[in-house]
Design a protein around this motif. Structure first.
Motif, PDB file in Angstrom:
ATOM      1  N   GLN A  72      14.022  63.632  58.370  1.00 14.45           N
ATOM      2  CA  GLN A  72      14.138  63.355  59.800  1.00 14.45           C
ATOM      3  C   GLN A  72      12.857  63.721  60.548  1.00 14.45           C
ATOM      4  O   GLN A  72      12.408  62.990  61.441  1.00 14.45           O
ATOM      5  N   LEU A  73      12.283  64.863  60.178  1.00 15.31           N
ATOM      6  CA  LEU A  73      11.039  65.286  60.821  1.00 15.31           C
ATOM      7  C   LEU A  73       9.914  64.290  60.536  1.00 15.31           C
ATOM      8  O   LEU A  73       9.126  63.958  61.432  1.00 15.31           O
ATOM      9  N   GLU A  74       9.827  63.827  59.297  1.00 13.02           N
ATOM     10  CA  GLU A  74       8.796  62.851  58.940  1.00 13.02           C
ATOM     11  C   GLU A  74       8.990  61.552  59.717  1.00 13.02           C
ATOM     12  O   GLU A  74       8.014  60.960  60.221  1.00 13.02           O
ATOM     13  N   ASP A  75      10.242  61.119  59.830  1.00 16.24           N
ATOM     14  CA  ASP A  75      10.529  59.877  60.539  1.00 16.24           C
ATOM     15  C   ASP A  75      10.186  60.004  62.025  1.00 16.24           C
ATOM     16  O   ASP A  75       9.521  59.123  62.605  1.00 16.24           O
ATOM     17  N   LYS A  76      10.604  61.102  62.644  1.00 11.95           N
ATOM     18  CA  LYS A  76      10.326  61.304  64.066  1.00 11.95           C
ATOM     19  C   LYS A  76       8.824  61.432  64.333  1.00 11.95           C
ATOM     20  O   LYS A  76       8.310  60.930  65.334  1.00 11.95           O
ATOM     21  N   THR A  77       8.127  62.109  63.416  1.00  6.79           N
ATOM     22  CA  THR A  77       6.682  62.270  63.578  1.00  6.79           C
ATOM     23  C   THR A  77       5.979  60.924  63.512  1.00  6.79           C
ATOM     24  O   THR A  77       5.104  60.614  64.340  1.00  6.79           O
TER      25      THR A  77
END
Length: 310
Positions: A72-77
Motif C-alpha cells: 500500500q505504501l509503495e502504491d500510494k508513493t
C-alpha cells in the motif's frame, strides 16, 4: 489561513524526533517547511511497517500483514509522485515536497525497499550487508534532504548519503538490545560469534561482552562516514549547513554515550542531555562557518573508498 498538511508535518517531527526538530529550526523557513514535509512521510511509512506511533510502542507485524502494508505504501508513493490527489496528510506532504523539487521515484522507493528488508526478515552477515540496509533506510533520506536544500551534483549527494549511513549505524548501535527483543539484529553476524543468528542470544547478558565489542566496531565503522559527510556542507547555504552540522554532532554524541555507558548500559537507550544538544548546535555553527569560508577555499579531498551505491 491554516495549512493542515504543514501543521501535521510539524507535529510529526516534534513528536518523532526532538533532535531533528531542534536542528530543523536552524533552516531557512522554506527549507524547514520542506524538511517537515519529508520527515512526516518517512516517519509515517516507518511507523506503518513497525506498527508504531512516532517510533514508539507497537511490535513486529506478521509478515503477511506487513507485506500488505508495504504494498500500500509503495502504491500510494507512486501515485503521489504521479500527481494524483492524496487524502492522507503524510502522502499529501510527500507529494508537495517531491513535486516542488522534481524528485525522482528512485530514492523514495529505495527507502521503501529498506523497509522491505525488515518485512522479509533480512539477516546481515557482513558489515557491507549492514551498510546496504543503512543506505536504504537512512542514506537515501540524506540524499532526499540534500535535494530539498537545492543539491543536485552527485559528489555532494554521496556525502549526504554518507551522513545518512553514519546516523543509521549510530542508531543501530544505540538500539542493539531493543531491536533484538523484537527479533531484529543488524550487527554483522560474523562479529557476534556464538551469539550470531539468534536474537535471544544477543539479548542474553551472558553474551554482552561480545555484543558490545561488535557495537564498538560498528561505531568505529561509522566514523569515516561522519568525516566524509562534513565535506558536503560547503555546498549548502549557511543555515542549512548549520542545521545539518548540528544534527550530525548530536547523533555522533549518541555514539559517544553508548561507548561511555559500556556493556552494562546496553539495556537502556542512550540519549544526550539538553545541554549537550545545545553545545553540539553551537559547535555546528562553527563547523558551518568553516565550511563556508576556509573549506570553500581548499581543494576538496577525494572521497575515501567508502561503500556507496551512488
Amino acid at each position: 489561513m491554516t495549512d493542515d498538511v504543514l501543521d501535521s508535518s510539524r507535529d510529526s517531527i516534534e513528536r518523532g524526533s526532538s533532535s531533528f526538530a531542534a536542528a530543523a529550526r536552524l533552516f531557512h523557513p522554506k527549507v524547514r517547511e520542506d524538511a517537515y514535509l519529508l520527515y512526516a512521510w518517512c516517519r509515517h511509512c516507518d511507523d506503518e511497517i513497525d506498527d508504531q506511533d512516532m517510533g514508539h510502542g507497537g511490535a513486529n507485524l506478521d509478515p503477511g500483514r506487513a507485506s500488505a502494508k508495504l504494498a500500500q505504501l509503495e502504491d500510494k508513493t507512486t501515485r503521489a509522485l504521479a500527481g494524483e490527489a492524496m487524502d492522507d496528510s503524510a502522502f499529501a506532504a510527500f507529494q508537495r515536497v517531491a513535486m516542488r523539487h522534481n524528485m525522482s521515484a528512485r530514492y523514495p522507493l529505495e527507502l521503501l525497499a529498506g523497509f522491505r528488508m525488515d518485512v522479509e526478515g533480512r539477516t546481515y552477515q557482513t558489515l557491507e550487508d549492514t551498510l546496504v540496509y543503512a543506505y536504504h533506510v537512512a542514506g537515501v533520506v540524506g540524499v532526499m534532504m540534500a535535494q530539498v536544500m537545492g543539491v543536485q551534483d552527485l559528489p555532494t549527494l554521496r556525502r549526504a548519503a554518507d551522513l545518512g549511513l553514519a546516523l543509521q549505524l549510530t542508531n543501530i548501535a544505540r538500539d542493539v538490545v531493543e531491536d533484538a527483543k523484537v527479533g531484529r539484529v543488524y550487527l554483522p553476524a560474523e562479529w557476534l560469534g556464538a551469539a550470531a543468528g539468534d536474537p535471544a542470544a544477543v539479548v542474553d547478558p551472558v553474551n554482552r561482552a561480545v555484543v558490545f565489542e561488535a557495537t564498538q566496531r560498528l561505531l568505529a565503522a561509522a566514523e569515516p562516514y561522519y568525516a566524509s559527510s562534513r565535506w558536503g556542507l560547503k555546498a549548502l547555504g549557511f543555515r542549512s549547513a548549520w542545521a545539518i552540522a548540528a544534527a550530525r554532532g548530536v547523533y555522533r554524541q549518541i555514539g559517544v554515550k553508548v561507548l561511555a555507558n559500556g556493556p552494562s548500559g546496553m539495556d537502556q537507550r542512550a540519549s544526550t542531555s539538553s545541554m549537550t544538544k545545545l553545545l553540539r548546535v553551537l559547535e555546528g555553527g562553527a563547523i558551518a562557518a568553516r565550511a563556508a569560508t576556509f573549506d570553500g577555499w581548499r581543494r576538496e579531498p577525494v572521497r575515501p573508498p567508502l561503500w556507496t551505491p551512488l
